[in-house]
Design a protein around this motif. Structure first.
Motif, PDB file in Angstrom:
ATOM      1  N   LYS A 296       0.848  -1.200   0.000  1.00  0.00           N
ATOM      2  CA  LYS A 296       0.000   0.000   0.000  1.00  0.00           C
ATOM      3  C   LYS A 296       0.875   1.239   0.000  1.00  0.00           C
ATOM      4  CE  LYS A 296      -4.102  -1.752   2.331  1.00  0.00           C
ATOM      5  NZ  LYS A 296      -4.882  -1.727   3.573  1.00  0.00           N
ATOM      6  N   HIS A 297       0.422   2.252  -0.706  1.00  0.00           N
ATOM      7  CA  HIS A 297       1.202   3.491  -0.735  1.00  0.00           C
ATOM      8  C   HIS A 297       0.296   4.684  -1.006  1.00  0.00           C
ATOM      9  CE1 HIS A 297       4.671   6.046  -1.226  1.00  0.00           C
ATOM     10  NE2 HIS A 297       4.071   6.581  -2.268  1.00  0.00           N
ATOM     11  N   ARG A 298       0.382   5.689  -0.131  1.00  0.00           N
ATOM     12  CA  ARG A 298      -0.374   6.927  -0.371  1.00  0.00           C
ATOM     13  C   ARG A 298       0.469   7.839  -1.255  1.00  0.00           C
ATOM     14  NH1 ARG A 298      -4.893   9.015   1.514  1.00  0.00           N
ATOM     15  NH2 ARG A 298      -5.069   7.400   3.099  1.00  0.00           N
ATOM     16  N   LEU A 299      -0.056   8.149  -2.435  1.00  0.00           N
ATOM     17  CA  LEU A 299       0.708   8.907  -3.435  1.00  0.00           C
ATOM     18  C   LEU A 299       0.805  10.381  -3.048  1.00  0.00           C
ATOM     19  CD1 LEU A 299       2.083   8.668  -6.249  1.00  0.00           C
ATOM     20  CD2 LEU A 299      -0.122   9.310  -7.240  1.00  0.00           C
ATOM     21  N   THR A 300       2.020  10.912  -3.093  1.00  0.00           N
ATOM     22  CA  THR A 300       2.231  12.330  -2.779  1.00  0.00           C
ATOM     23  C   THR A 300       2.863  13.052  -3.969  1.00  0.00           C
ATOM     24  OG1 THR A 300       4.480  12.036  -1.959  1.00  0.00           O
ATOM     25  CG2 THR A 300       2.699  11.719  -0.357  1.00  0.00           C
ATOM     26  N   ARG A 301       2.784  14.358  -3.936  1.00  0.00           N
ATOM     27  CA  ARG A 301       3.471  15.146  -4.972  1.00  0.00           C
ATOM     28  C   ARG A 301       4.982  14.924  -4.897  1.00  0.00           C
ATOM     29  NH1 ARG A 301      -1.180  17.667  -3.844  1.00  0.00           N
ATOM     30  NH2 ARG A 301      -2.282  18.778  -5.520  1.00  0.00           N
ATOM     31  N   THR A 302       5.484  14.697  -3.697  1.00  0.00           N
ATOM     32  CA  THR A 302       6.923  14.422  -3.535  1.00  0.00           C
ATOM     33  C   THR A 302       7.312  13.137  -4.278  1.00  0.00           C
ATOM     34  OG1 THR A 302       6.857  15.516  -1.397  1.00  0.00           O
ATOM     35  CG2 THR A 302       8.772  14.124  -1.814  1.00  0.00           C
TER      36      THR A 302
END
Lengths: 170, 147
Positions: B24-30
């Protein structure tokens, strides 16, 4: 000949055209950082001791790295002399984009013929393998499929084949 | 750092319908900026919010190849980092900042080919928390056999 027929003919002529040729060195820093870039925290990409402990002969590369590896390690003095001039795909995409629309990456495929490791040098050669047009949901979709075949530069063994389906949607 | 051997997945341990551990991964602008730097793909709609909005997008959106890479990490964490023979995806929809992405990797078949290679076929997907498919495809790996 109308515009659509002309475009179909242009697309047919595109098939088989070379798209590029390059020689790349798989460098450790870019490989390790690419793994972090795709959220792969495996230590085998960061430390040769971890790769050895996993039974590997060196630091492997993430499965999608070949899509990016000529960003690094494509050193000027190592490039083959017979690199095709101009960009076959660029010309067609440029002419399509002059009418507007967007470019999408539709599909991507990798075939791994043998594992590659940091330090390997690979020679890649690309060509257009398919180009066609179809209408879907009121959009005209133009598909261009390119293939890049990478061989181990020392042994000549086939290493990786990469196929990309690029879509122009108007 | 720890140097314990990574666990090895054997052909005999796998059967049709088995699933790889979910990543699982929460997508960030970084993430997008880091992937741009790691890949060399500086297409502005992936890092430049002003540009993305100017072409009618609600915000920057993720690189398709980031999605394929994240899914590839989940597959190779399970089958081994040099086990893949093939990996193919279709980019079904865009990914957006703050989406919770999760991988789904399911065994669809296992065979021993004429060269004696023990092959496992998988269907693989990257989805968001609503179940929208971002990337869908298939992969094949060679696994070691206990025999």
């Amino acid at each position: 000949m109308n515009d659509a027929e002309q475009l179909d003919e242009d697309l047919t002529k595109l098939i088989g055209r070379p798209t590029g040729k390059s020689r790349v060195v798989l460098e450790r820093g870019p490989v390790s950082y690419f793994a972090i870039g795709v959220c792969d925290k495996s230590p085998v990409y960061q430390d040769p001791r971890a790769a050895e402990a996993a039974g590997l002969p060196g630091i492997p590369v993430p499965p999608t790295f070949s899509f990016a590896w000529d960003t690094w390690g494509k050193f000027a003095e190592m490039q083959p002399d017979d690199v095709p001039q101009g960009s076959a795909v660029g010309e067609v995409v440029g002419s399509l984009m002059s009418k507007g629309g967007v470019i999408l990456h539709g599909e991507q495929e990798f075939v791994y013929h043998k594992p590659v490791f940091v330090g390997d040098v690979l020679l890649g050669e690309g060509k257009v393998v398919d180009a066609y047009r179809k209408e879907s949901k009121g959009h005209v979709m133009t598909f261009v499929v390119t293939e890049m075949v990478w061989h181990d530069d020392k042994t000549g063994d086939l290493a990786v084949t990469s196929r990309s389906n690029i879509i122009h949607r108007l | 750092m720890m140097m314990e051997a990574l666990s090895v997945l054997y052909f005999e341990d796998v059967k049709e319908g088995d699933e790889a551990p979910v990543k699982k991964h929460r997508l960030t602008r970084t993430d997008m900026v880091r992937y741009a730097g790691a890949s060399g793909d500086y297409m502005p709609m992936h890092h430049d919010e002003v540009f993305a909005k100017s072409i009618g997008q609600p915000s920057v959106f993720g690189h398709g190849m980031f999605s394929m890479g994240l899914l590839g990490a989940a597959i190779t964490d399970w089958v081994g980092k040099t086990a893949l023979t093939r990996y193919k995806v279709r980019f079904a929809s865009q990914t957006w900042p703050d989406e919770e992405l999760r991988t789904q990797v399911t065994v669809t078949g296992r065979t021993v080919d004429e060269d004696g290679r023990h092959l496992v076929d998988m269907e693989c997907k990257l989805l968001n928390s609503e179940g929208d498919v971002k990337v869908v495809g298939e992969a094949q790996a060679i696994l070691p056999s206990r025999n």
